[in-house]
Scaffold this motif. Structure first.
Motif, PDB file in Angstrom:
ATOM      1  N   VAL A 130     117.687  76.304  11.453  1.00  0.00           N
ATOM      2  CA  VAL A 130     117.446  77.151  12.627  1.00  0.00           C
ATOM      3  C   VAL A 130     116.970  76.251  13.762  1.00  0.00           C
ATOM      4  CG1 VAL A 130     116.005  78.992  13.595  1.00  0.00           C
ATOM      5  CG2 VAL A 130     116.938  79.217  11.287  1.00  0.00           C
ATOM      6  N   LYS A 131     117.500  76.465  14.947  1.00  0.00           N
ATOM      7  CA  LYS A 131     117.130  75.634  16.089  1.00  0.00           C
ATOM      8  C   LYS A 131     117.096  76.474  17.357  1.00  0.00           C
ATOM      9  CE  LYS A 131     120.359  72.957  17.920  1.00  0.00           C
ATOM     10  NZ  LYS A 131     121.434  71.937  18.049  1.00  0.00           N
ATOM     11  N   GLU A 234     126.681  82.163   7.166  1.00  0.00           N
ATOM     12  CA  GLU A 234     126.516  83.610   6.956  1.00  0.00           C
ATOM     13  C   GLU A 234     125.685  83.884   5.707  1.00  0.00           C
ATOM     14  OE1 GLU A 234     129.489  87.351   7.370  1.00  0.00           O
ATOM     15  OE2 GLU A 234     129.930  86.005   5.699  1.00  0.00           O
ATOM     16  N   ASP A 235     125.995  83.215   4.610  1.00  0.00           N
ATOM     17  CA  ASP A 235     125.253  83.410   3.357  1.00  0.00           C
ATOM     18  C   ASP A 235     123.800  82.979   3.511  1.00  0.00           C
ATOM     19  OD1 ASP A 235     127.586  84.333   2.240  1.00  0.00           O
ATOM     20  OD2 ASP A 235     128.063  82.451   1.195  1.00  0.00           O
ATOM     21  N   GLY A 241     116.857  86.208   5.742  1.00  0.00           N
ATOM     22  CA  GLY A 241     116.419  87.350   6.542  1.00  0.00           C
ATOM     23  C   GLY A 241     116.777  87.309   8.012  1.00  0.00           C
ATOM     24  N   TYR A 242     117.805  86.576   8.370  1.00  0.00           N
ATOM     25  CA  TYR A 242     118.266  86.529   9.758  1.00  0.00           C
ATOM     26  C   TYR A 242     119.516  87.384   9.919  1.00  0.00           C
ATOM     27  CZ  TYR A 242     115.160  82.524  10.443  1.00  0.00           C
ATOM     28  OH  TYR A 242     114.066  81.713  10.519  1.00  0.00           O
ATOM     29  N   ILE A 273     121.186  84.016  16.380  1.00  0.00           N
ATOM     30  CA  ILE A 273     120.550  84.820  15.325  1.00  0.00           C
ATOM     31  C   ILE A 273     119.327  85.565  15.874  1.00  0.00           C
ATOM     32  CG2 ILE A 273     121.306  83.400  13.375  1.00  0.00           C
ATOM     33  CD1 ILE A 273     118.490  82.087  13.461  1.00  0.00           C
ATOM     34  N   ASN A 274     118.938  86.580  15.166  1.00  0.00           N
ATOM     35  CA  ASN A 274     117.660  87.264  15.403  1.00  0.00           C
ATOM     36  C   ASN A 274     117.173  87.854  14.082  1.00  0.00           C
ATOM     37  OD1 ASN A 274     118.972  89.976  15.175  1.00  0.00           O
ATOM     38  ND2 ASN A 274     119.919  89.342  17.139  1.00  0.00           N
ATOM     39  N   ARG A 275     116.000  88.410  14.108  1.00  0.00           N
ATOM     40  CA  ARG A 275     115.448  89.014  12.890  1.00  0.00           C
ATOM     41  C   ARG A 275     115.806  90.497  12.814  1.00  0.00           C
ATOM     42  NH1 ARG A 275     113.742  85.784   8.638  1.00  0.00           N
ATOM     43  NH2 ARG A 275     112.407  84.126   9.383  1.00  0.00           N
TER      44      ARG A 275
END
Length: 275
Positions: A130-131, A234-235, A241-242, A273-275
């Motif tokens: 994640v960046k 994706e996996d 949890g994203y 991405i987001n949560r």
């Protein structure tokens, strides 16, 4: 008492200038010998003439061509004409400086991509992470996408567009796709090619890129199996949890611009991405 004359060999020694250059200056009527012997053609220069050499050297350092020096060296130009010539030379050199800086920037940015690719391949960097993607403005062009990567990356239409807006590009080609799922499943038919410009752009020629969190993963090798890396991202995001947003990006670190060996291609896949 007659002034001392110096042979061309002595002038070469004193002024650190070659005989060839002295003969050339003579032909250009920039610096001619005071005396040439009829019997053997030997050239001799006075001390006053020798003092012209540092002046020529300084004009050369300042970017003046020999033809441009003539009027200055003759000492007959008015200050007004000299000032005009100097202002013109400043304009020429400033333009040259802009061109050289553009070239330096282009080469440095390209080299940085090659170094990045070398490190990725050497260390087999292919884990998802994640960046935060820094916000910037890029020049762009909307196009159709037909899964012809070479045509999309070495993009003639985009190159012509950049020339048309009188700009220059640097850094990696980045292609934006509206849906990562469509891209992964080979159903994507639209793309937006983007790249950083060196010169200032009009507002309507740019698009905002970055300013958000993303899942990122390097893909090493040919683009034709890049969907496997999409599936890996994706996996991974599901497991951690994203939620992947629709839009995705492919940042071409090394590609057809640099090598024809597809095993050495390095592409960074970036998905918002987001949560």
């Amino acid at each position: 008492m007659a002034s001392e004359l110096y042979s061309i060999g002595k002038v070469e020694e004193i002024c650190k200038i070659t005989k060839k250059a002295l003969r050339y200056y003579d032909r250009m009527k920039i610096l001619s010998p005071d005396k040439v012997c009829n019997e053997n053609g030997y050239r001799y220069y006075s001390k006053e003439n020798l003092l012209t050499v540092p002046v020529i050297r300084y004009y050369k350092q300042s970017g003046f061509k020999l033809e441009e020096m003539k009027a200055f060296l003759e000492g007959t130009s008015t200050y007004e004409l000299v000032d005009k010539s100097f202002r013109k030379k400043i304009d020429e050199l400033e333009e040259l400086d802009r061109e050289i800086n553009l070239k330096i920037r282009s080469v440095k940015d390209w080299r940085n991509l090659i170094v990045e690719a070398e490190k990725v391949i050497e260390n087999n960097v292919c884990d998802v992470s994640v960046k935060y993607v820094d916000n910037r403005k890029l020049v762009f062009l909307d196009q159709d996408f037909k899964y012809d990567y070479m045509d999309s990356i070495i993009n003639i239409e985009f190159s012509n567009y950049i020339d048309n807006i009188k700009n220059a590009i640097t850094g990696p080609v980045i292609i934006s796709f509206p849906s990562y799922k469509d891209k992964m499943n080979r159903k994507c038919n639209k793309m937006k090619i983007m790249q950083q410009t060196i010169l200032k752009c009009k507002e309507e020629e740019t698009i905002e890129y970055g300013g958000w969190m993303a899942a990122s993963c390097y893909h090493i090798g040919a683009h034709e199996n890049i969907d496997q890396t999409y599936k890996k991202i994706e996996d991974w995001t599901k497991e951690h949890g994203y939620i992947c947003a629709g839009e995705c990006y492919e940042r071409y670190v090394t590609d057809y611009w640099t090598t024809k060996n597809t095993d050495k291609f390095v592409t960074e896949i970036i998905i918002k991405i987001n949560r």
